[in-house]
Design an enzyme around this catalytic site. Structure first.
Site, PDB file in Angstrom:
ATOM      1  N   CYS A 139       0.848  -0.919  -0.334  1.00 52.28           N
ATOM      2  CA  CYS A 139      -0.137  -0.134   0.077  1.00 52.28           C
ATOM      3  C   CYS A 139       0.858   0.975  -0.185  1.00 52.28           C
ATOM      4  CB  CYS A 139      -0.463   0.045   1.424  1.00 52.28           C
ATOM      5  SG  CYS A 139      -1.933   1.893   1.664  1.00 52.28           S
ATOM      6  N   CYS A 142      -0.490   4.103   2.015  1.00 51.00           N
ATOM      7  CA  CYS A 142      -0.196   3.675   3.452  1.00 51.00           C
ATOM      8  C   CYS A 142       1.308   4.167   4.122  1.00 51.00           C
ATOM      9  CB  CYS A 142      -0.530   2.304   4.141  1.00 51.00           C
ATOM     10  SG  CYS A 142      -2.231   1.727   3.591  1.00 51.00           S
ATOM     11  N   ASP A 143       2.141   3.952   3.336  1.00 48.53           N
ATOM     12  CA  ASP A 143       3.373   3.374   4.079  1.00 48.53           C
ATOM     13  C   ASP A 143       4.823   4.563   3.027  1.00 48.53           C
ATOM     14  OD1 ASP A 143       3.103   1.883   5.370  1.00 48.53           O
ATOM     15  OD2 ASP A 143       3.206  -0.304   4.004  1.00 48.53           O
TER      16      ASP A 143
END
Ligand SMILES: Cc1cc2nc3c(=O)[nH]c(=O)nc-3n(C[C@H](O)[C@H](O)[C@H](O)COP(=O)(O)OP(=O)(O)OC[C@H]3O[C@@H](n4cnc5c(N)ncnc54)[C@H](O)[C@@H]3O)c2cc1C
Length: 317
Positions: A139, A142-143
């Protein structure tokens, strides 16, 4: 009807689930939606959505989910958090179903709409599990921010991988797309954006054979399928987008799925079991987009309303 008894239970809080929730509650069905906070809606993993009709420019994934949730709540949708472990038939005559979550909460309903989407597939190579969260990610939204001015590899050549590669260019100094073929599968518009982005490079005809690193990702071993050679490629992160697997474990023994677990439905979202409907990405042989998930959710709720009306004996036709 007691607190834990509903007419409809929707499993999944993505665009399919919330759209079904809006239509079911507006049809005055006592409806519960169960969503898991451990498996997020794919919409929450998406940064900007440019192709959802009605939003010129774009809308952020989490904003769209918040809007859907707000709209569904307005019509009276009950929402509970929980990871559904299994469903079972508790009364074959009345066709009543029990839905049980991992923390042993239990709810009953006459009808179920399965809308639990899909999750990213793993590559299944050495080092992937060990370095998950330590440079291996599924993701970018997200990261991505952890990879400011770093070098990353993105594995895959479809829409999601190219979208994510483009997103990663906001942070990373270099984004290397590793693809097993010598051309992309992604839609033309995304391809054009990727090809003209200076930060993106392509490593064609190659697969990741192993991910290496002590505490974080340091290197990947790339196999060139044409030359049959293996080379080291130093990078700080690996983002993997090589397809999806359906979140259907809780229902697989009950409804018909294809060989890989995607639920088979007709055009009205009926599964082979009467009273159980399926909507969104978990369906077999479908396009997997927000707009199609929304349409599926609406169709499932309309079919479900007819089903419940038939049970009550007051269907209009
Ligand atoms: C990175 C990325 C970018 C994308 N970009 C776009 C885009 O630009 N445009 C576009 O149209 N599409 C895009 N997509 C695809 C789109 O996000 C999906 O098609 C859409 O979210 C599918 O909706 P859904 O409701 O079927 O499933 P999901 O959105 O996956 O929602 C599934 C829901 O089910 C819940 N759940 C799962 N298992 C359980 C369980 N056992 N118990 C309880 N709840 C459970 C989850 O918590 C979640 O709430 C993208 C996808 C990804 C991954």
């Amino acid at each position: 009807m007691s607190d834990n008894n509903y007419e409809v239970i929707i499993i999944g809080g993505g665009p399919a689930g919330y759209s079904a929730g809006i239509y079911a509650t507006r049809a005055m069905l006592k409806t519960l939606l169960i969503e898991s906070c451990t498996v997020l809606s794919q919409l929450m993993l998406t940064d900007l959505i440019e192709n959802y009709p009605g939003f010129p420019g774009n809308i952020k994934g989490y904003e769209l989910i918040e809007n859907l949730k707000k709209q569904a709540r307005y019509f009276g949708l009950e929402i509970k958090e929980g990871f559904v472990e299994y469903i079972e038939c508790i009364n074959a005559t009345d066709r009543k179903w029990r839905v049980v979550t991992q923390n042993k909460a239990s709810y009953t309903a006459y009808s179920i709409i399965a809308a639990s989407g899909a999750k990213a597939k793993m590559l299944g190579v050495k080092g992937e599990k060990e370095l998950r969260g330590k440079g291996v990610s599924y993701c970018a939204v997200c990261d991505g921010a952890f990879f400011r001015n770093k070098t990353v590899a993105v594995v895959g050549g479809g829409d999601t991988s190219i979208q994510e590669a483009l997103f990663l260019t906001r942070y990373a100094s270099k984004v290397n797309v590793v693809h097993r073929r010598n051309r992309l599968r992604a839609e033309q518009f995304l391809q054009e954006q990727a090809f003209k982005n200076d930060k993106i490079e392509f490593i064609w005809d190659s697969i990741v054979q192993e991910i290496e690193g002590t505490d974080t990702v340091e290197n990947i071993k790339l196999k060139n399928l044409k030359k049959d050679s293996v080379t080291d490629f130093n990078c700080d992160g690996v983002f993997i987008f090589v397809g999806f697997t359906p979140n259907t474990e809780y229902v697989r023994r009950i409804v018909k799925t294809d060989d890989t677990g995607w639920i088979i439905t007709d055009g009205k979202m009926n599964t082979n079991v009467s009273g159980i409907f399926a909507a969104g990405d978990l369906r077999s042989n479908t396009y997997r987009q927000i707009a199609t998930a929304v349409g599926d959710g609406v169709t499932a709720a309309l079919s479900c309303e007819k089903y419940i009306s038939r049970m009550r004996g007051n269907e209009y036709v």
